[in-house]
Every structure is written in structure tokens, then in C-alpha cells.
Scaffold this active site. Structure first.
Site, mmCIF file in Angstrom:
data_model
loop_
_atom_site.group_PDB
_atom_site.id
_atom_site.type_symbol
_atom_site.label_atom_id
_atom_site.label_comp_id
_atom_site.label_asym_id
_atom_site.label_seq_id
_atom_site.Cartn_x
_atom_site.Cartn_y
_atom_site.Cartn_z
ATOM 1 N N TYR B 111 0.844 -1.200 0.000
ATOM 2 C CA TYR B 111 0.000 0.000 0.000
ATOM 3 C C TYR B 111 0.872 1.241 0.000
ATOM 4 O O TYR B 111 1.931 1.275 0.631
ATOM 5 C CB TYR B 111 -0.862 0.061 1.270
ATOM 6 C CG TYR B 111 -2.019 -0.884 1.288
ATOM 7 C CD1 TYR B 111 -3.261 -0.503 0.790
ATOM 8 C CD2 TYR B 111 -1.895 -2.159 1.832
ATOM 9 C CE1 TYR B 111 -4.341 -1.370 0.835
ATOM 10 C CE2 TYR B 111 -2.966 -3.030 1.886
ATOM 11 C CZ TYR B 111 -4.187 -2.629 1.382
ATOM 12 O OH TYR B 111 -5.245 -3.491 1.427
ATOM 13 N N ARG B 160 -2.666 -11.980 3.895
ATOM 14 C CA ARG B 160 -4.025 -11.637 3.473
ATOM 15 C C ARG B 160 -4.253 -12.112 2.042
ATOM 16 O O ARG B 160 -3.408 -11.882 1.168
ATOM 17 C CB ARG B 160 -4.249 -10.102 3.486
ATOM 18 C CG ARG B 160 -4.254 -9.393 4.820
ATOM 19 C CD ARG B 160 -5.322 -9.815 5.813
ATOM 20 N NE ARG B 160 -6.620 -10.245 5.325
ATOM 21 C CZ ARG B 160 -7.623 -9.448 4.926
ATOM 22 N NH1 ARG B 160 -7.481 -8.147 4.930
ATOM 23 N NH2 ARG B 160 -8.785 -9.948 4.532
HETATM 24 FE FE LIG Z 1 -5.974 -4.529 2.902
#
Ligand SMILES: [Fe+3]
Lengths: 190, 241
Positions: B111, B160
Site C-alpha cells: 500500500y 491476506r
Molecule cells: Fe488490505
């Protein structure tokens, strides 16, 4: 076809990249919007006073006349198109975020009586898989004593829904959100 | 103070079935042990405050905000994908002109956020954020790239599954939803505590988008379909008490 509502998931730690920009709103009421000015300093804690630096707070409120800027509000009162009544901020390293707004007017309750002035609040954070809805009332407002929603809350916990005036700082109110711990904030199932 | 007004007519939004939603406390998701409230939620009959909410106009959104591949000078790394679907209520009626915001990791699973410590490269041509409004029939469309999986510290060797975060407002404070969209066939799905916190398998499947060969654009992008269902209103209004 199955139209069961989609499940919620946590906002996670990185939501600020999605919400940065024009829809991250600290000034809910621009200067000149009628009403009593309120600077609202919100702090989010977990456990025993651990600040939460990755929480998101959203606020929705009526104008000073107690009217929402929304087609679902049937009251015959004017709306100011420049006042939507929505705010959204992420907390900083101290768990704090600040909103500049006005104190809302009294909104009708379902029985036609009037609710005390309040903001509706959604708290989102990493570690919580759903939005946590709560409300902010104003400590010392005489209308609190007859508010039908506060009446649903055990008396000892009502204080968790009250913003407190900050001594020596005019127009400034403090509201602490405790996700957990002895002073856990009242959250609602709406 | 003021004399009571005429009681407002309130048509509340239907309540959610807990089997279809994650609980607040789910031990395998470690952060929920630190942060989930322990006291029961207090049941609040919806008032005017909950059945109204922020509604955005077109002025807040730029036409290109739904294309995450065109926010920089160059093309981002990764597999270009289309994510399209509809936003409907629980009676299957479209939710028109409602805001959707998304954010995601880049193709390497990183990110563009200062707190992301994943040892994967940033992509100077990818910010990973988009927004759009649904059209009159509730349709939406994003152009983006396939996000990568990323490690997180929840449990040993925790990763994830690939996902895109979705945020929707709907028509009222009561309909606000933040969720995540996953990809069909991702081998990490059975190990993910966020998705598996949802009790019913059928409900978990609602967060998994479907590959749709008919929506795929030849020689350009794969396409996935993801419909979002928001709470709908009760059939009968509630007036006074
Ligand atoms: Fe996420």
C-alpha cells in the site's frame, strides 16, 4: 435471487489512502453557518487508555433548526445547501481528531417528542469487523434528561455519550471513545 | 421547550441476521481481542437521525476517479482488471447515484501508506484509490490492477488473500457499509480470519467476486463481477407509538 446484505469487514490500517481528498472533512460547518459554534476534539482509546492511531470517525448531524439535509427528513424547515452535516477524520498518533461544526437543533423522536441535541457517530478501526455506531450529546443540556435514546442506556453508562466542555477553551468540547475497558463507550445496534 | 411536533413517519431499515455478519470479537483475529467492545450493543429503534445520512452529488467525483490505471504518467505494473457490478437493496432494487470508494495494495502487495512495512516495492504509477457513483440502475465500474497478497502479523506466516477494500454510503446512516472484496479461487481464503469471522459460508461467498468472461475486454483486461447488497427498508412505516 438472494439479496441478503453484504457482510461487513474491518476498515483495516490503511484506509486513509482511500479517504484522503475532498471527502475527508474536518469543517462540518463553514464559518457563517447559523448555530452555536462547536470545536469537537475526539480521542479514541483501547484497553486502559491506549490511544488508537488508526481509527476513523464519521459524523452526521442536523442543522441548528434540527433539520437534516436529506430527502428523508419530512420537517417543513429550511436546509442550507452549503451545510451537509457530514464529517470524517482519521485519528492521529495521539488518537485524536478534530471537527469544527455547530450544535445541532432538536430532532423529533418517533413519538413526536424532541430528542436532545446530538450527533450520530460511526467509529471504524482496525481490529473491529463492523462499524461501531454511537452518539454524541452535550453535557449539561437540560434536554438530555428527557431524551428517549439516552433513556435506553443504563444511567451509569450515559456519561460515555456526553461531550464535555473544555475549561478555559471557549466553544471546545471533548469526546472520548473507549473501545474497551472500564469506561467502554456505549455503542448501538441500529 | 418547544411543543411536540407531529410524529415523523419512520420506515426503518431491516435489521441484519448475525449469522451473515462478522461478530465484533473473533479471537483468531488478534486485533479484535485488543479492540472489540465487550459490552452488548444497545438496541436503538431507528429515528430520523439514522434513516437520513450524507448523500453526495456528482460535483464531488471526477469522471476519471474510477480508473486507477490512469492516475499517473505511466501504466501501473500488474494485470489490468475491470471490477463491475450493481449496488442493490435487500429487495433487489437498485441503489442509484450512491458513492463507492475503494482502496487496495499494488500488484506486489504494497500500500502507498506510511504504516505499510511490507518489504515489497512501491509502484510510482499506482496510488490504489478510486471512487465512483452508481448510475440510475445501480451499476458501477472500476478499472484497476490485480492487487497482490501481503503478509501481516496476525499469526505465524499470515498472508491476506488478494482483496480490494470497498466503502459505501447508500441512502442513510443506517446503510453505511465498509467491506472487502476477495477473488475466486485464492488459495489464502481458507486461512483468512477476517473472512472466516463471518459465520455462514453462503455469507462469506458474498464477498468473493466472480470472474466473468463476457465482461472481459479482449486483449486488454480481465473482468470480475461484484454486487453489493445494502440494507433495505421494512415494508411498513412506523408512526408514533
Ligand atoms: Fe488490505
Amino acid at each position: 435471487m438472494d439479496y441478503t446484505p453484504t457482510p461487513s469487514q474491518t476498515v483495516g490500517p490503511f484506509f486513509m489512502i482511500g479517504f484522503a481528498g475532498p471527502l475527508l472533512i474536518s469543517h462540518i460547518a463553514a464559518p457563517g453557518v447559523p448555530g452555536e459554534r462547536v470545536k469537537l476534539v475526539c480521542t479514541v482509546f483501547a484497553g486502559e487508555n491506549q490511544p488508537v492511531n488508526d481509527a476513523l470517525i464519521e459524523i452526521w448531524q442536523a442543522n441548528a433548526e434540527g433539520k437534516y439535509n436529506h430527502s428523508g427528513d419530512p420537517q417543513e424547515k429550511p436546509v442550507d445547501p452549503s451545510f451537509l452535516g457530514f464529517g470524517r477524520q482519521g485519528t492521529d498518533d495521539l488518537g485524536v481528531c478534530v471537527f469544527h461544526t455547530i450544535k445541532p437543533g432538536r430532532v423529533p423522536a418517533n413519538d413526536g417528542s424532541l430528542q436532545a441535541p446530538h450527533l450520530v457517530v460511526g467509529v471504524f478501526t482496525r481490529g473491529v469487523l463492523q462499524r461501531l455506531p454511537t452518539r454524541i450529546y452535550f453535557a449539561g443540556d437540560p434536554a438530555n434528561d428527557s431524551d428517549p435514546v439516552l433513556a435506553l442506556v443504563p444511567a451509569a453508562r450515559r456519561v460515555t455519550l456526553l461531550a464535555q466542555p473544555v475549561p478555559g477553551e471557549p466553544e471546545t468540547w471533548r469526546f472520548d471513545v473507549h473501545l474497551t475497558g472500564a469506561r467502554e463507550t456505549v455503542f448501538f445496534d441500529i | 421547550m418547544t411543543s411536540p411536533a407531529k410524529p415523523p413517519v419512520i420506515t426503518p431499515y431491516r435489521r441484519l441476521d448475525p449469522k451473515t455478519q462478522p461478530p465484533l470479537l473473533y479471537e483468531p483475529y488478534r486485533a479484535s481481542v485488543e479492540r472489540a467492545p465487550r459490552k452488548p450493543l444497545i438496541l436503538l429503534p431507528q429515528t430520523l437521525s439514522e434513516i437520513t445520512g450524507p448523500v453526495y452529488g456528482h460535483g464531488d467525483i471526477q469522471a476519471t476517479d474510477n480508473d486507477l490505471t490512469r492516475q499517473h504518467a505511466g501504466e501501473p505494473q500488474g494485470q489490468r482488471i475491470l471490477v463491475t457490478g450493481r449496488v442493490l437493496d435487500d429487495a433487489g432494487r437498485p441503489v442509484p447515484h450512491t458513492l463507492i470508494e475503494i482502496w487496495q495494495a499494488n500488484a506486489a502487495g504494497r500500500y502507498i501508506h506510511k504504516a505499510d512495512r511490507n518489504a515489497a516495492p512501491l509502484d510510482p504509477n499506482f496510488s490504489g484509490t478510486g471512487r465512483t457513483l452508481t448510475d440510475a440502475q445501480g451499476h458501477y465500474r472500476f478499472v484497476t490492477i490485480q492487487p497482490g497478497a501481503y503478509p501481516w502479523g496476525n499469526h505465524p506466516n499470515a498472508w491476506r488473500p488478494r482483496h480490494i477494500h470497498f466503502s459505501l454510503f447508500g441512502t442513510a446512516f443506517a446503510t453505511r457499509l465498509v467491506t472487502q472484496m476477495y477473488f475466486q479461487g485464492d488459495p489464502l481464503i481458507p486461512f483468512d480470519p477476517l473472512l472466516n469471522a463471518i459465520p455462514e459460508e453462503k455469507a462469506r461467498e458474498r464477498l468473493i467476486c466472480k470472474f466473468d468472461p463476457n465482461l472481459t475486454e479482449p486483449d486488454w483486461a480481465l473482468a470480475y463481477r461484484f454486487d453489493v447488497i445494502l440494507r433495505g427498508r421494512e415494508a411498513t412505516p412506523f408512526e408514533g407509538q
